[in-house]
Enzyme design. Structure first.
Site, PDB file in Angstrom:
ATOM      1  N   HIS A 129       0.847  -1.207   0.000  1.00 24.58           N
ATOM      2  CA  HIS A 129       0.000   0.000   0.000  1.00 24.58           C
ATOM      3  C   HIS A 129       0.879   1.253   0.000  1.00 24.58           C
ATOM      4  CE1 HIS A 129      -2.850   3.108   1.105  1.00 24.58           C
ATOM      5  NE2 HIS A 129      -1.967   3.467   2.028  1.00 24.58           N
ATOM      6  N   HIS A 134       1.345   5.159  -2.809  1.00 24.87           N
ATOM      7  CA  HIS A 134       1.709   6.562  -2.552  1.00 24.87           C
ATOM      8  C   HIS A 134       2.893   7.078  -3.362  1.00 24.87           C
ATOM      9  CE1 HIS A 134      -0.952   7.578   0.804  1.00 24.87           C
ATOM     10  NE2 HIS A 134      -0.798   6.341   1.241  1.00 24.87           N
ATOM     11  N   GLU A 175      -5.747   9.725   0.016  1.00 24.67           N
ATOM     12  CA  GLU A 175      -6.031   8.291   0.192  1.00 24.67           C
ATOM     13  C   GLU A 175      -7.184   7.794  -0.684  1.00 24.67           C
ATOM     14  OE1 GLU A 175      -4.391   5.978   1.617  1.00 24.67           O
ATOM     15  OE2 GLU A 175      -3.084   6.986   3.029  1.00 24.67           O
ATOM     16  N   SER A 194      -4.188   1.116  -4.577  1.00 25.82           N
ATOM     17  CA  SER A 194      -3.550  -0.111  -4.097  1.00 25.82           C
ATOM     18  C   SER A 194      -4.549  -1.188  -3.692  1.00 25.82           C
ATOM     19  CB  SER A 194      -2.632   0.203  -2.903  1.00 25.82           C
ATOM     20  OG  SER A 194      -3.402   0.682  -1.819  1.00 25.82           O
TER      21      SER A 194
END
Ligand code: FE2
Length: 271
Positions: A129, A134, A175, A194
């Site tokens: 993740h 990111h 997010e 993700s």
């Protein structure tokens, strides 16, 4: 005197206390195989439903190489592009220290990967993740600048008791945000990029997709225990960055006094 010390600590959280060794050599072949399976599955799934800066970032950073990336090598490439480095942590970092890391252009990466037998079960963010979701967009200058700005604002907001407002802004953009690109709504946020299940859900499910504004997003609770009940859509990553860059803690306090939009989910616990 005591108050001055507390003041200094809250405005300058000691994020270095959360760093741990990366221990990359601890990863076994089975862990690298898990990374490769996750990576291939997710790239196929996202295809062109993700903002182009994400795919560009994967390429620019050489992230298509097999195996769990070494943070040092990936950081060197990233720092060269936008000045960001990746740091190793054990798990979730408390908000004040997390935002202080962003302010200092450091992004925390969990030093573990999920069990390959259960690819979709995740108790807390792992390195897939954190890295896959990111890092690619951190290679894009407006996004890199936005993350630093959110870090600065986040430290200030946490110190002044506005932590819930900045957390919602972060959640609904970095997010779980969507963004327009070439007239289409695409995945932007790392939590979506993700996630095998939520990526398509965010684009296709019958849930509200309101236009992103800092006013609305800062007042709209989120869920951390299930798929989101709504997704904010920014006009573009750059436009959301511009809006968020203009925010100050004083403006955030004014937003916080507003009324939650009517599409705010009413079920469950507010965040
Ligand atoms: Fe994340």
């Amino acid at each position: 005197m005591l108050e001055t010390k507390i003041e200094a600590a809250t405005r300058n959280p000691d994020w270095q206390a959360y760093l741990v060794p990366e221990n990359w050599s601890r990863f076994m072949p089975v862990d690298h195989a898990t990374w490769d399976r996750l990576f291939d599955r997710q790239v196929k799934l996202l295809h062109d439903d993700v903002v182009s800066i994400f795919i560009d970032g994967l390429k620019k950073l050489g992230m298509t190489e097999p195996g769990i990336p070494r943070l040092e090598r990936l950081s060197d490439r990233l720092e060269h592009l936008t000045g960001w480095r990746l740091v190793s942590v054990e798990g979730i970092v408390p908000d004040p220290e997390f935002f202080a890391m962003l302010r200092d252009r450091r992004f925390p990466i969990g030093n573990f990967i999920r069990d390959g037998k259960n690819l979709d079960y995740l108790e807390e963010p792992d390195c897939f993740h954190d890295i896959f979701g990111h890092v690619p967009v951190l290679a894009h200058q407006p996004m890199a600048d936005l993350m630093e700005a959110l870090g600065r604002l986040g430290v200030e907001a946490c110190a002044n008791g506005h932590g819930d407002l900045i957390s919602r802004l972060y959640w609904h953009t970095v997010e779980f945000g969507l963004a327009k690109e070439d007239g289409r709504t695409k995945i932007w946020g790392a939590g979506l990029a993700s996630s095998f299940g939520e990526a398509k859900f965010s684009l296709e499910a019958d849930v509200p997709r309101p236009r992103f504004t800092p006013e609305a997003a800062s007042l709209t609770p989120y869920r951390s225990d299930r798929f989101q009940p709504l997704y904010f859509v920014s006009d573009s990553v750059e436009e959301a960055s511009r809006m968020l860059n203009e925010l100050t803690d004083a403006k955030l306090a004014v937003l916080g006094a507003g009324e939650a939009p009517s599409y705010a989910p009413l079920d469950g616990q507010p965040a």
